[in-house]
Structure formats: C-alpha cells, structure tokens
Scaffold this motif. Sequence first.
Motif, PDB file in Angstrom:
ATOM      1  N   ASP A  32       0.855  -1.186   0.000  1.00  0.00           N
ATOM      2  CA  ASP A  32       0.000   0.000   0.000  1.00  0.00           C
ATOM      3  C   ASP A  32       0.891   1.235   0.000  1.00  0.00           C
ATOM      4  OD1 ASP A  32       0.818   0.414   2.766  1.00  0.00           O
ATOM      5  OD2 ASP A  32      -0.628  -1.152   3.290  1.00  0.00           O
ATOM      6  N   GLU A  33       0.272   2.393  -0.153  1.00  0.00           N
ATOM      7  CA  GLU A  33       1.029   3.635  -0.260  1.00  0.00           C
ATOM      8  C   GLU A  33       1.795   3.956   1.025  1.00  0.00           C
ATOM      9  OE1 GLU A  33       1.566   6.054  -2.930  1.00  0.00           O
ATOM     10  OE2 GLU A  33       1.197   4.056  -3.722  1.00  0.00           O
ATOM     11  N   ALA A  34       1.239   3.586   2.164  1.00  0.00           N
ATOM     12  CA  ALA A  34       1.932   3.855   3.423  1.00  0.00           C
ATOM     13  C   ALA A  34       3.227   3.058   3.534  1.00  0.00           C
ATOM     14  CB  ALA A  34       1.026   3.530   4.612  1.00  0.00           C
ATOM     15  N   SER A  35       3.351   1.986   2.729  1.00  0.00           N
ATOM     16  CA  SER A  35       4.520   1.105   2.810  1.00  0.00           C
ATOM     17  C   SER A  35       5.589   1.439   1.773  1.00  0.00           C
ATOM     18  CB  SER A  35       4.078  -0.353   2.640  1.00  0.00           C
ATOM     19  OG  SER A  35       3.145  -0.722   3.630  1.00  0.00           O
ATOM     20  N   ARG A  36       5.380   2.486   0.986  1.00  0.00           N
ATOM     21  CA  ARG A  36       6.431   2.874   0.045  1.00  0.00           C
ATOM     22  C   ARG A  36       7.655   3.343   0.831  1.00  0.00           C
ATOM     23  NH1 ARG A  36       4.015   8.765  -2.022  1.00  0.00           N
ATOM     24  NH2 ARG A  36       4.510   9.872  -0.073  1.00  0.00           N
ATOM     25  N   LYS A  37       8.828   3.045   0.334  1.00  0.00           N
ATOM     26  CA  LYS A  37      10.056   3.541   0.958  1.00  0.00           C
ATOM     27  C   LYS A  37      10.173   5.030   0.650  1.00  0.00           C
ATOM     28  CE  LYS A  37      11.185  -0.470   2.559  1.00  0.00           C
ATOM     29  NZ  LYS A  37      11.176  -0.720   4.022  1.00  0.00           N
ATOM     30  N   ASP A  38      10.496   5.826   1.660  1.00  0.00           N
ATOM     31  CA  ASP A  38      10.436   7.278   1.497  1.00  0.00           C
ATOM     32  C   ASP A  38      11.675   7.946   2.078  1.00  0.00           C
ATOM     33  OD1 ASP A  38       9.337   9.656   0.670  1.00  0.00           O
ATOM     34  OD2 ASP A  38       7.455   9.394   1.753  1.00  0.00           O
ATOM     35  N   TYR A  39      12.033   9.075   1.512  1.00  0.00           N
ATOM     36  CA  TYR A  39      13.173   9.903   1.936  1.00  0.00           C
ATOM     37  C   TYR A  39      14.492   9.129   1.802  1.00  0.00           C
ATOM     38  CZ  TYR A  39       8.999  11.490   4.437  1.00  0.00           C
ATOM     39  OH  TYR A  39       7.714  11.815   4.779  1.00  0.00           O
ATOM     40  N   ILE A  40      14.590   8.230   0.851  1.00  0.00           N
ATOM     41  CA  ILE A  40      15.744   7.346   0.753  1.00  0.00           C
ATOM     42  C   ILE A  40      16.872   8.045  -0.020  1.00  0.00           C
ATOM     43  CG2 ILE A  40      16.563   5.069   0.084  1.00  0.00           C
ATOM     44  CD1 ILE A  40      14.293   5.106   2.205  1.00  0.00           C
ATOM     45  N   GLY A  41      17.964   8.357   0.666  1.00  0.00           N
ATOM     46  CA  GLY A  41      19.105   9.007   0.028  1.00  0.00           C
ATOM     47  C   GLY A  41      19.750   8.114  -1.017  1.00  0.00           C
ATOM     48  N   ASN A  42      20.172   8.705  -2.129  1.00  0.00           N
ATOM     49  CA  ASN A  42      20.799   8.015  -3.261  1.00  0.00           C
ATOM     50  C   ASN A  42      19.789   7.335  -4.180  1.00  0.00           C
ATOM     51  OD1 ASN A  42      23.491   8.633  -3.080  1.00  0.00           O
ATOM     52  ND2 ASN A  42      24.196   6.574  -2.611  1.00  0.00           N
ATOM     53  N   ALA A  43      18.511   7.318  -3.775  1.00  0.00           N
ATOM     54  CA  ALA A  43      17.531   6.542  -4.540  1.00  0.00           C
ATOM     55  C   ALA A  43      17.091   7.234  -5.817  1.00  0.00           C
ATOM     56  CB  ALA A  43      16.308   6.244  -3.676  1.00  0.00           C
ATOM     57  N   ALA A  44      16.916   8.537  -5.791  1.00  0.00           N
ATOM     58  CA  ALA A  44      16.279   9.223  -6.916  1.00  0.00           C
ATOM     59  C   ALA A  44      17.118   9.216  -8.181  1.00  0.00           C
ATOM     60  CB  ALA A  44      15.951  10.666  -6.521  1.00  0.00           C
ATOM     61  N   ALA A  45      18.444   9.145  -8.060  1.00  0.00           N
ATOM     62  CA  ALA A  45      19.276   9.262  -9.260  1.00  0.00           C
ATOM     63  C   ALA A  45      20.376   8.222  -9.380  1.00  0.00           C
ATOM     64  CB  ALA A  45      19.902  10.668  -9.314  1.00  0.00           C
ATOM     65  N   HIS A  46      21.006   7.814  -8.289  1.00  0.00           N
ATOM     66  CA  HIS A  46      22.289   7.121  -8.406  1.00  0.00           C
ATOM     67  C   HIS A  46      22.332   5.670  -7.954  1.00  0.00           C
ATOM     68  CE1 HIS A  46      23.967  11.453  -8.155  1.00  0.00           C
ATOM     69  NE2 HIS A  46      23.888  11.083  -9.410  1.00  0.00           N
ATOM     70  N   ALA A  47      21.461   5.250  -7.079  1.00  0.00           N
ATOM     71  CA  ALA A  47      21.587   3.901  -6.513  1.00  0.00           C
ATOM     72  C   ALA A  47      21.320   2.826  -7.556  1.00  0.00           C
ATOM     73  CB  ALA A  47      20.630   3.727  -5.345  1.00  0.00           C
ATOM     74  N   GLU A  48      22.189   1.844  -7.574  1.00  0.00           N
ATOM     75  CA  GLU A  48      21.977   0.651  -8.396  1.00  0.00           C
ATOM     76  C   GLU A  48      21.441  -0.501  -7.562  1.00  0.00           C
ATOM     77  OE1 GLU A  48      25.786   0.177 -10.778  1.00  0.00           O
ATOM     78  OE2 GLU A  48      26.135   1.991  -9.591  1.00  0.00           O
ATOM     79  N   LEU A  49      21.813  -0.508  -6.279  1.00  0.00           N
ATOM     80  CA  LEU A  49      21.336  -1.524  -5.352  1.00  0.00           C
ATOM     81  C   LEU A  49      20.679  -0.848  -4.155  1.00  0.00           C
ATOM     82  CD1 LEU A  49      24.472  -3.886  -5.214  1.00  0.00           C
ATOM     83  CD2 LEU A  49      22.356  -4.289  -6.496  1.00  0.00           C
ATOM     84  N   ALA A  50      19.775  -1.568  -3.531  1.00  0.00           N
ATOM     85  CA  ALA A  50      19.161  -1.084  -2.298  1.00  0.00           C
ATOM     86  C   ALA A  50      19.194  -2.190  -1.265  1.00  0.00           C
ATOM     87  CB  ALA A  50      17.720  -0.651  -2.546  1.00  0.00           C
ATOM     88  N   VAL A  51      19.539  -1.827  -0.020  1.00  0.00           N
ATOM     89  CA  VAL A  51      19.312  -2.738   1.100  1.00  0.00           C
ATOM     90  C   VAL A  51      17.899  -2.437   1.583  1.00  0.00           C
ATOM     91  CG1 VAL A  51      19.941  -3.351   3.444  1.00  0.00           C
ATOM     92  CG2 VAL A  51      21.725  -2.952   1.746  1.00  0.00           C
ATOM     93  N   VAL A  52      16.989  -3.369   1.336  1.00  0.00           N
ATOM     94  CA  VAL A  52      15.568  -3.160   1.597  1.00  0.00           C
ATOM     95  C   VAL A  52      15.164  -3.898   2.871  1.00  0.00           C
ATOM     96  CG1 VAL A  52      13.228  -3.472   0.712  1.00  0.00           C
ATOM     97  CG2 VAL A  52      15.099  -2.928  -0.868  1.00  0.00           C
ATOM     98  N   PHE A  53      14.561  -3.181   3.801  1.00  0.00           N
ATOM     99  CA  PHE A  53      14.061  -3.777   5.032  1.00  0.00           C
ATOM    100  C   PHE A  53      12.588  -4.115   4.842  1.00  0.00           C
ATOM    101  CE2 PHE A  53      17.899  -1.734   6.210  1.00  0.00           C
ATOM    102  CZ  PHE A  53      18.416  -2.460   7.270  1.00  0.00           C
ATOM    103  N   ALA A  54      12.246  -5.389   5.090  1.00  0.00           N
ATOM    104  CA  ALA A  54      10.891  -5.868   4.827  1.00  0.00           C
ATOM    105  C   ALA A  54      10.500  -6.950   5.813  1.00  0.00           C
ATOM    106  CB  ALA A  54      10.804  -6.406   3.390  1.00  0.00           C
ATOM    107  N   GLN A  55       9.198  -7.141   5.972  1.00  0.00           N
ATOM    108  CA  GLN A  55       8.673  -8.219   6.803  1.00  0.00           C
ATOM    109  C   GLN A  55       8.884  -9.543   6.066  1.00  0.00           C
ATOM    110  OE1 GLN A  55       7.557  -7.738   9.806  1.00  0.00           O
ATOM    111  NE2 GLN A  55       7.095  -5.540   9.870  1.00  0.00           N
ATOM    112  N   LEU A  56       9.630 -10.444   6.671  1.00  0.00           N
ATOM    113  CA  LEU A  56       9.915 -11.737   6.048  1.00  0.00           C
ATOM    114  C   LEU A  56       8.761 -12.711   6.308  1.00  0.00           C
ATOM    115  CD1 LEU A  56      11.708 -13.821   4.642  1.00  0.00           C
ATOM    116  CD2 LEU A  56      12.869 -14.179   6.832  1.00  0.00           C
ATOM    117  N   GLU A  57       8.258 -13.280   5.243  1.00  0.00           N
ATOM    118  CA  GLU A  57       7.171 -14.252   5.343  1.00  0.00           C
ATOM    119  C   GLU A  57       7.602 -15.555   4.682  1.00  0.00           C
ATOM    120  OE1 GLU A  57       2.794 -14.578   3.419  1.00  0.00           O
ATOM    121  OE2 GLU A  57       3.080 -12.863   4.772  1.00  0.00           O
TER     122      GLU A  57
END
Length: 690
Positions: free
Chosen positions: A206-231
């Motif tokens: 949902d929209e509340a779960s979008r990753k936000d204010y993430i530095g390096n994301a808008a232009a330069h990041a090729e990889l992301a360390v993503v924190f998520a609920q593991l199921e």
Amino acid sequence: MATDQVPPIADEIPTVQPESPAVERVEDDGVHADDSGYRQPSVDVSALRALLDGRYREVRDLVRANLAEHAQVLLDQEQMTTADFRERVRDVVVLMARTGQTGMGFPEEYGGGGDIGASIAAFETLAFGDLSVLVKVGVQFGLFGGAILQLGTRSHHDAYLADLVSGRTMGCFAMTESGHGSNVQALGTVATYDAETQEFVITTPDEASRKDYIGNAAAHAELAVVFAQLEVGGERHGVHAFVVPVRDGGRVVDGVRIEDCGPKMGLNGVDNGRIWFDAVRVPRTALLNQFAEVTPEGRYLSPIDNPHKRFFTMLGTLVQGRVCVGGAGINAAKVALTIATRYAERRRQFEATSPDEEQVLLDYGMHQRRLLPLLARTYALHFAQDVVSGQLHEVFSGPGPTEPGSDEHARRVLESRAAGTKALGTWHATRTIQECREACGGAGYLSENRFAALKADTDVFTTFEGDNHVLLQLVAKGLLTDYAGEFEDMDQLGMARFVAGLAVETVVERTAVHKLVQSVRDLLPSGDTWDQETGLLDPNYQLAMLRFREEHMIGSVARRLKRGIDQGMNPGAVFSRVQDHVIAAARAHTERLVLEAFVAKAAELPDGDLKVTLNLLCDLHALTTIEADRAWFMEHGRLSSTRSKAISREVNALCRKIRPLAVDLVDAFGVPEEMLRSPELLSWPVGSDG
C-alpha cells in the motif's frame, strides 16, 4: 476531577533545605568577582588541536586536505541546478573514496582501512565542508555499506564490498516508509519466500509502505538494502534486510518504481527518493543472513530464538550511523562558532569604553554570554563524542553479537550512550548555528558566509538516524530497566508494566538518591551552608548536582509509572502522561555523561596552561548547565536564591576569563580556511557600517 489522571506524588526522597548564609552576602551587581591570584593562560593552538584530534590526527588532516581541494563545491551548491549539483556531489564523493578516507571502517581485503574509529573520525571531520557531500558519504558507506558489512556474511562481502568501497557501485538504505519511520518493527513492505523458485518476492502492499526519503535513490543507486517483513510458508518472522537491484545501467529495473522526493529545506545535493516494489524477485541469497537464514526448502533458521531480541540485535549493529550523525552535528557547530567568534573579534560597534574607537563585539558582556557558553558546550560534547566513538570502536572490533565472548551489556550501553549523545549533539548544532548567525547580524544572512547552508543542511540531523525525542525514550528505557534482560523485549507499554512490578524501594536503591543527597551535602565546604560561593568550581560539586538531578528524575518517573498502573490505569495512558518526565530523565542522564567526559579529559592532562584552559571551559559548561535548570534545582532544595545568583556571577567571570582565549579556542578546531569562506566577515576589519 478526571479519574484517569496520573496522580501527583509527593517526593519520597529527603531533600536538604538551605539554611541562612554564614558569610556576608556579596551583592549581585553582575560585575564583582574574586579573581585574585588568577593568571591568564596562554593557548598553544597546535597542542590543543592535537588534543582534540586525538589518535586519528592524520586521518582528520587527510580529510581536511581533501575538503580544501574540493572547496569549490561550496560555491557550486549556490550556483548549480539541483540536478547538476547532485552529479557534482556524487563526483566529489567518488574522488574522496579514492583517497581511502571514506572506506576506513571496512576490512582491508576489500580496500578498506580496517579501523572503525578512524572511519568515525573521518566522517566527523567531513562535516567541516559541504554537508550534502557528508550525507552522500554517510548513505553510501555508512548506511548501505554498513548494512552489507554488519548484516551480511562472507558471500555478500565478496560480492559487494570492494565495489561499494571504491564508489564503483552506488547503493541506498531503504528502511524508512511513508507510514513508518521510527517504528521500524511495523514496516509494511513484505518479502515472501517462494520455495519453488528459491526466490524472495518483494512487494509494497500500500502507499503507506512505500520507501520514502531514501538518500541516493532518486538518481544514483543501483542496489538497495531493503528492510521488509519476512514471510515464509505463511508465517511472519519480522523485519529482515535484502539486497535488491533497483537500476541496471542507469535504467530503473522492471517492477521497481522510483520517484524524486523533490526540493528539500537543505541537502539538495542528495537525491532522496521514494521506492515501490511490485512483486520484485530476488534470489534466496539476497537475504542478508548474519542473524537469520531461509533454507532452499523454506525452513527459517536463526541463532537468536527470541524475535524481539533478534530485531534489536540487528538494529544494534547499525548504531554507527547514529554515532556519526552526532559527531557531524558537533563539528558543524564548530564551523559556525569559528566564523562568529572571529567576526566578533573584528567587528566594532558603538563607543562603549572609548570616545575615540568603537568597541569590538566580543568585549561586550552579552556577546560573551551568547557565544562562550556555546563554545564551552561544544568542547564538552566533543569529548563526550570521543567516549562514544571509543566505545563503538571497542565493541565492533570484538566478537559479533552472536559470537562467543560478545559483551551484550557493552553493546546496550553503547546504544544508549550513542542515542543520548546524538540527541544532545544535533540539538546543540541547531541552537549554536542559529545563535552564531544572529551574532553576525545582517552579514550572517548572506549565503557566502555559510550560515544559510549550515542552518538548512543540519536541520534534519535532529530527526534522521532517529528522532531525538524517540532516542531519549530509548535512553530512558535502559535507565528504568537497568539494562535488564527484558531490555530487548520491551516496548513503551512493556517498560511501564516492568517498572510497575518493582518495589519503590528497589527503584530508590538502584538510583541511590539517598546516597547522593548526602554526597552533595558533604561536597559543600560548610555542610548545609548552601549559600557560600566557595565550591562552585569544584568538579565534584558540579557532577554531584547533575547526578542528583538525574537520579531524582529517574526515581520520580518510576514512581509515577507505578502509581498510575497500581490505580488500574491503562499502561499506555500512564506512559503518555509521564512522557515529559521520561524525556527529562534521559536528557539529565546524558548531560551528566557529557560533563563526566569533560571532567575526565581535563583531569588527565599534566599541570600547565592547557589544563587551566580546559578547566575554565569545563567550569563554564558545568555552571551554565546548572544555571539553565536553576528552577528545578531550587524546587528540589539544591540551590538557594543567593547561591543561584552566585553561579550567574561566576559564569560572567568565566566568560571574561575565556574572552581573550576565544579566537585561539576556535582556531584549535582546525576548520580549513577554505571551508570558512565568509570574506566579508573574516578578511578585513569591520566597522559599524554595513
């Protein structure tokens, strides 16, 4: 009367009431002070700078040299478009990476320096320059790189560290969500394991779960360390971290959507973005598996059975970012103080003491009061930050949290101290930069004089890497539970219930208030004669005052929690109603640690002018701290009105003693001249016009 109100409690701890003064009262005229026998020390700027730089002076000098080499970036920030400045910042970061300054905390086999303490020193010093560069470095090497180093295992290190340390691979740290910032345990992003394909499916539900204010994301990041609920197999196992590609050759990969956060108050050289994941598949090996593993067939394994402890252990390994932000805030304050103090030494205004020449600003008592206590507090926080950095280096250079020999108590103490120091350090930066800007008048409002960028770029320091008030709640939780085994498992409500289960006597014994009452009394030369001015400069007296305040507040919070719960109130409601006391207790605790660090540093120096100078600063910091909370001390019988006035007189006297040393004291910070800019403030004598 509302029945759900937390009832007030009577102080259950005896207080020593001040008696009439035994000596003749000195009139509070704000001028007279006993300076007999005082000899003004001479400041050896090089020696003081060496003391401040500590064991990592060469590292700090490397960063200073790199800042000077790239000084143009300060001007670029004002003249370039946002898009161009982002590219400029990225280029500077990559160039600095080639010198080794940004990778000092990584293992040598991957191109790092193998010294965590050195990495903290390098990052703190970087705060003398453009802060977009600092934050870009923090995101790339501290957050993204630190997560892979601390949460990953050998396979992840081999796959990613060399490229990220060199700047060949750019990444981001995708933790914060629009709906959840500080409450990381409640993140909404889901990583579902597909046993048939041996892949994790990363989804933004949902929209509340979008990753936000993430530095390096808008232009330069090729990889992301993503924190998520593991199921796994329909069962949730809490928040875990995964390495997820977000770009390939500059193109956003299928299933990933990235949006620019847009212009910010500051730090516009950092490309903050929002990220959505639409059933993005990553291999099973993408899980950073230092603390948990999913087998090919779908079995969840972890060396830490308790899910709450597992979560807090994972987050605890990322404490370096919090330590770095606190140090960066303190160093940004040093830049502001250097500019404002030098300006105050040059700027003349009004014929106050001579009909022939106007007086320089720093000779005015009010100007001294505005700047010099902030200067003393900056020194205090510097030494407190040194303690935190040393603890971080020691803890993270030893066994990991799941390895034999790991000191879990030391890790908890570090997390608490890092949280408190970060809060005080970044609040200090905000206050100091504003005061220094005002102290430079209209000239301080010009962009070239650095205050515009300093104010805008540091403002967010009080909220990222942990909102300061939330961090102080973490500190308070540790104090109230005494770092008990329940520490990891408790949220706010759990803490309230835990404290409510203690006997009041247990709380009092733990906080030892009754002992401190006696120790404070004994430290005064005439017993209960609290109105004498003697003893104000005794560090034992100063520390005892702060210890008493801390212990009294902790005991008060514990009893308020217990009283409310004993009367059948909802634990959450009880906690909410005493939250101001919780924050105050945590702040008092950290203030005491800061003063202890300063006192200890001054005490270890050999006799001489340097020690005298530090003692002057330490006294000024201690007494202005007490003075700022004089109402509390008077309410609780620690100060009489006469002694309170004596403290203010002593503060004024200390300011006069430090005033001739002020420029040397800021020069010892070692801020490169190229980073100060401010030609109109610093390069020529300033008269009363303009």
